[in-house]
Design a protein around this motif. Structure first.
Motif, PDB file in Angstrom:
ATOM      1  N   ILE A  27      -3.410  -1.538  -4.833  1.00 23.71           N
ATOM      2  CA  ILE A  27      -4.137  -1.897  -3.601  1.00 23.71           C
ATOM      3  C   ILE A  27      -3.156  -2.245  -2.489  1.00 23.71           C
ATOM      4  O   ILE A  27      -3.306  -1.789  -1.350  1.00 23.71           O
ATOM      5  CB  ILE A  27      -5.125  -3.048  -3.877  1.00 23.71           C
ATOM      6  CG1 ILE A  27      -6.269  -2.554  -4.750  1.00 23.71           C
ATOM      7  CG2 ILE A  27      -5.658  -3.626  -2.572  1.00 23.71           C
ATOM      8  CD1 ILE A  27      -7.211  -3.638  -5.216  1.00 23.71           C
ATOM      9  N   ALA A  28      -2.125  -3.006  -2.781  1.00 25.35           N
ATOM     10  CA  ALA A  28      -1.135  -3.375  -1.762  1.00 25.35           C
ATOM     11  C   ALA A  28      -0.384  -2.136  -1.260  1.00 25.35           C
ATOM     12  O   ALA A  28      -0.149  -1.993  -0.051  1.00 25.35           O
ATOM     13  CB  ALA A  28      -0.156  -4.392  -2.337  1.00 25.35           C
ATOM     14  N   ALA A  29      -0.026  -1.241  -2.158  1.00 22.24           N
ATOM     15  CA  ALA A  29       0.672  -0.014  -1.751  1.00 22.24           C
ATOM     16  C   ALA A  29      -0.232   0.865  -0.893  1.00 22.24           C
ATOM     17  O   ALA A  29       0.223   1.487   0.073  1.00 22.24           O
ATOM     18  CB  ALA A  29       1.145   0.745  -2.980  1.00 22.24           C
ATOM     19  N   SER A  30      -1.507   0.929  -1.195  1.00 21.40           N
ATOM     20  CA  SER A  30      -2.450   1.722  -0.400  1.00 21.40           C
ATOM     21  C   SER A  30      -2.587   1.160   1.003  1.00 21.40           C
ATOM     22  O   SER A  30      -2.593   1.911   1.988  1.00 21.40           O
ATOM     23  CB  SER A  30      -3.817   1.759  -1.075  1.00 21.40           C
ATOM     24  OG  SER A  30      -3.736   2.337  -2.349  1.00 21.40           O
ATOM     25  N   ILE A  31      -2.685  -0.132   1.116  1.00 20.40           N
ATOM     26  CA  ILE A  31      -2.798  -0.770   2.441  1.00 20.40           C
ATOM     27  C   ILE A  31      -1.529  -0.524   3.249  1.00 20.40           C
ATOM     28  O   ILE A  31      -1.585  -0.197   4.435  1.00 20.40           O
ATOM     29  CB  ILE A  31      -3.098  -2.270   2.285  1.00 20.40           C
ATOM     30  CG1 ILE A  31      -4.508  -2.464   1.729  1.00 20.40           C
ATOM     31  CG2 ILE A  31      -2.945  -2.998   3.620  1.00 20.40           C
ATOM     32  CD1 ILE A  31      -4.836  -3.894   1.352  1.00 20.40           C
ATOM     33  N   LEU A  32      -0.374  -0.647   2.609  1.00 16.41           N
ATOM     34  CA  LEU A  32       0.895  -0.405   3.289  1.00 16.41           C
ATOM     35  C   LEU A  32       1.010   1.055   3.729  1.00 16.41           C
ATOM     36  O   LEU A  32       1.444   1.337   4.852  1.00 16.41           O
ATOM     37  CB  LEU A  32       2.063  -0.780   2.368  1.00 16.41           C
ATOM     38  CG  LEU A  32       3.455  -0.646   2.975  1.00 16.41           C
ATOM     39  CD1 LEU A  32       3.606  -1.586   4.169  1.00 16.41           C
ATOM     40  CD2 LEU A  32       4.510  -0.930   1.928  1.00 16.41           C
ATOM     41  N   ALA A  33       0.598   1.985   2.887  1.00 12.68           N
ATOM     42  CA  ALA A  33       0.650   3.403   3.239  1.00 12.68           C
ATOM     43  C   ALA A  33      -0.270   3.712   4.418  1.00 12.68           C
ATOM     44  O   ALA A  33       0.107   4.470   5.324  1.00 12.68           O
ATOM     45  CB  ALA A  33       0.269   4.256   2.026  1.00 12.68           C
ATOM     46  N   LEU A  34      -1.460   3.144   4.436  1.00 14.55           N
ATOM     47  CA  LEU A  34      -2.374   3.345   5.572  1.00 14.55           C
ATOM     48  C   LEU A  34      -1.775   2.804   6.865  1.00 14.55           C
ATOM     49  O   LEU A  34      -1.892   3.431   7.932  1.00 14.55           O
ATOM     50  CB  LEU A  34      -3.720   2.677   5.296  1.00 14.55           C
ATOM     51  CG  LEU A  34      -4.637   3.401   4.322  1.00 14.55           C
ATOM     52  CD1 LEU A  34      -5.875   2.552   4.019  1.00 14.55           C
ATOM     53  CD2 LEU A  34      -5.044   4.742   4.892  1.00 14.55           C
ATOM     54  N   PHE A  35      -1.134   1.669   6.798  1.00 17.96           N
ATOM     55  CA  PHE A  35      -0.502   1.076   7.979  1.00 17.96           C
ATOM     56  C   PHE A  35       0.618   1.975   8.488  1.00 17.96           C
ATOM     57  O   PHE A  35       0.740   2.216   9.694  1.00 17.96           O
ATOM     58  CB  PHE A  35       0.034  -0.317   7.648  1.00 17.96           C
ATOM     59  CG  PHE A  35       0.799  -0.934   8.768  1.00 17.96           C
ATOM     60  CD1 PHE A  35       0.150  -1.441   9.879  1.00 17.96           C
ATOM     61  CD2 PHE A  35       2.188  -0.992   8.728  1.00 17.96           C
ATOM     62  CE1 PHE A  35       0.861  -1.996  10.934  1.00 17.96           C
ATOM     63  CE2 PHE A  35       2.905  -1.542   9.768  1.00 17.96           C
ATOM     64  CZ  PHE A  35       2.238  -2.047  10.870  1.00 17.96           C
ATOM     65  N   ILE A  36       1.449   2.503   7.590  1.00 16.32           N
ATOM     66  CA  ILE A  36       2.567   3.357   7.994  1.00 16.32           C
ATOM     67  C   ILE A  36       2.066   4.654   8.608  1.00 16.32           C
ATOM     68  O   ILE A  36       2.551   5.080   9.663  1.00 16.32           O
ATOM     69  CB  ILE A  36       3.490   3.618   6.787  1.00 16.32           C
ATOM     70  CG1 ILE A  36       4.240   2.335   6.418  1.00 16.32           C
ATOM     71  CG2 ILE A  36       4.482   4.745   7.081  1.00 16.32           C
ATOM     72  CD1 ILE A  36       5.014   2.425   5.137  1.00 16.32           C
ATOM     73  N   VAL A  37       1.087   5.288   7.984  1.00 19.72           N
ATOM     74  CA  VAL A  37       0.541   6.537   8.525  1.00 19.72           C
ATOM     75  C   VAL A  37      -0.106   6.302   9.889  1.00 19.72           C
ATOM     76  O   VAL A  37       0.080   7.083  10.829  1.00 19.72           O
ATOM     77  CB  VAL A  37      -0.470   7.161   7.530  1.00 19.72           C
ATOM     78  CG1 VAL A  37      -1.272   8.274   8.169  1.00 19.72           C
ATOM     79  CG2 VAL A  37       0.252   7.659   6.303  1.00 19.72           C
ATOM     80  N   GLY A  38      -0.844   5.222  10.028  1.00 18.58           N
ATOM     81  CA  GLY A  38      -1.462   4.901  11.314  1.00 18.58           C
ATOM     82  C   GLY A  38      -0.428   4.638  12.391  1.00 18.58           C
ATOM     83  O   GLY A  38      -0.569   5.082  13.534  1.00 18.58           O
ATOM     84  N   SER A  39       0.634   3.939  12.049  1.00 21.23           N
ATOM     85  CA  SER A  39       1.694   3.658  13.019  1.00 21.23           C
ATOM     86  C   SER A  39       2.404   4.923  13.456  1.00 21.23           C
ATOM     87  O   SER A  39       2.681   5.114  14.647  1.00 21.23           O
ATOM     88  CB  SER A  39       2.709   2.685  12.420  1.00 21.23           C
ATOM     89  OG  SER A  39       2.108   1.453  12.139  1.00 21.23           O
ATOM     90  N   LEU A  40       2.704   5.803  12.526  1.00 22.82           N
ATOM     91  CA  LEU A  40       3.382   7.051  12.874  1.00 22.82           C
ATOM     92  C   LEU A  40       2.521   7.945  13.756  1.00 22.82           C
ATOM     93  O   LEU A  40       3.012   8.541  14.717  1.00 22.82           O
ATOM     94  CB  LEU A  40       3.799   7.800  11.610  1.00 22.82           C
ATOM     95  CG  LEU A  40       4.961   7.189  10.833  1.00 22.82           C
ATOM     96  CD1 LEU A  40       5.199   7.954   9.541  1.00 22.82           C
ATOM     97  CD2 LEU A  40       6.209   7.173  11.683  1.00 22.82           C
TER      98      LEU A  40
END
Length: 163
Positions: A27-40
């Motif tokens: 769950i933590a990795a999924s949230i972090l991945a969503l944040f990174i993709v959204g930022s990029l």
């Protein structure tokens, strides 16, 4: 002899939690991945907006440059009309819109300077004679960037210097 108490049966013995469970890590990795993709994706969109704004600014400068030339060219009633102010249409192509020489100077160039497509633009100047002493100049710059056509236009009136 002494009395010995029977041992208690403990079915559920609580252990101390020393690490994260696999579910928590996923769950933590999924949230972090969503944040990174959204930022990029947000940074890419902001970069496209900045490039489009820069091109509009450069196109406006090209239009203003021609308007300034029309307004500052000496024109007397007693002499012939200068070439710049002669009625008609003039078209200039391949003006430096996104490939100006200033981008290659130290401090302004980067690894990303030449990654974008070349922008081809056209500056059209239409001079119309309103009277013997008055002309109208309509200057426009047309360019296409990422499939979108953009036109920047300015117009001005000019009289002779001794009118």
């Amino acid at each position: 002899m002494g009395f010995i108490a029977p041992k208690r049966l403990t079915f559920f013995r609580r252990r101390k939690t020393l690490a994260f469970t696999l579910t928590e890590v996923v769950i933590a990795a999924s949230i972090l991945a969503l944040f990174i993709v959204g930022s990029l994706s947000a940074m890419a969109q902001i970069n496209r907006w900045a490039t489009a704004a820069r091109l509009r600014t450069l196109a406006t400068a090209l239009v203003q440059q021609k308007i300034d030339e029309v307004l500052t060219t000496p024109w007397s009633v007693l002499s012939t009309t200068p070439t710049v102010l002669t009625a008609g249409t003039t078209t200039e192509t391949k003006l430096p819109l996104n490939n100006d020489a200033f981008n290659s100077q130290a401090g302004l160039s980067s690894a990303f300077t030449n990654l974008d497509v070349q922008v081809i633009d056209t500056r059209t100047t239409v001079i119309t004679s309103i009277s013997t002493h008055v002309i109208r100049a309509l200057v426009s710059v047309n360019y296409t960037y990422r499939g979108k056509n953009t036109t920047i236009t300015m117009t001005t009136l000019r009289t002779t210097d001794d009118f």
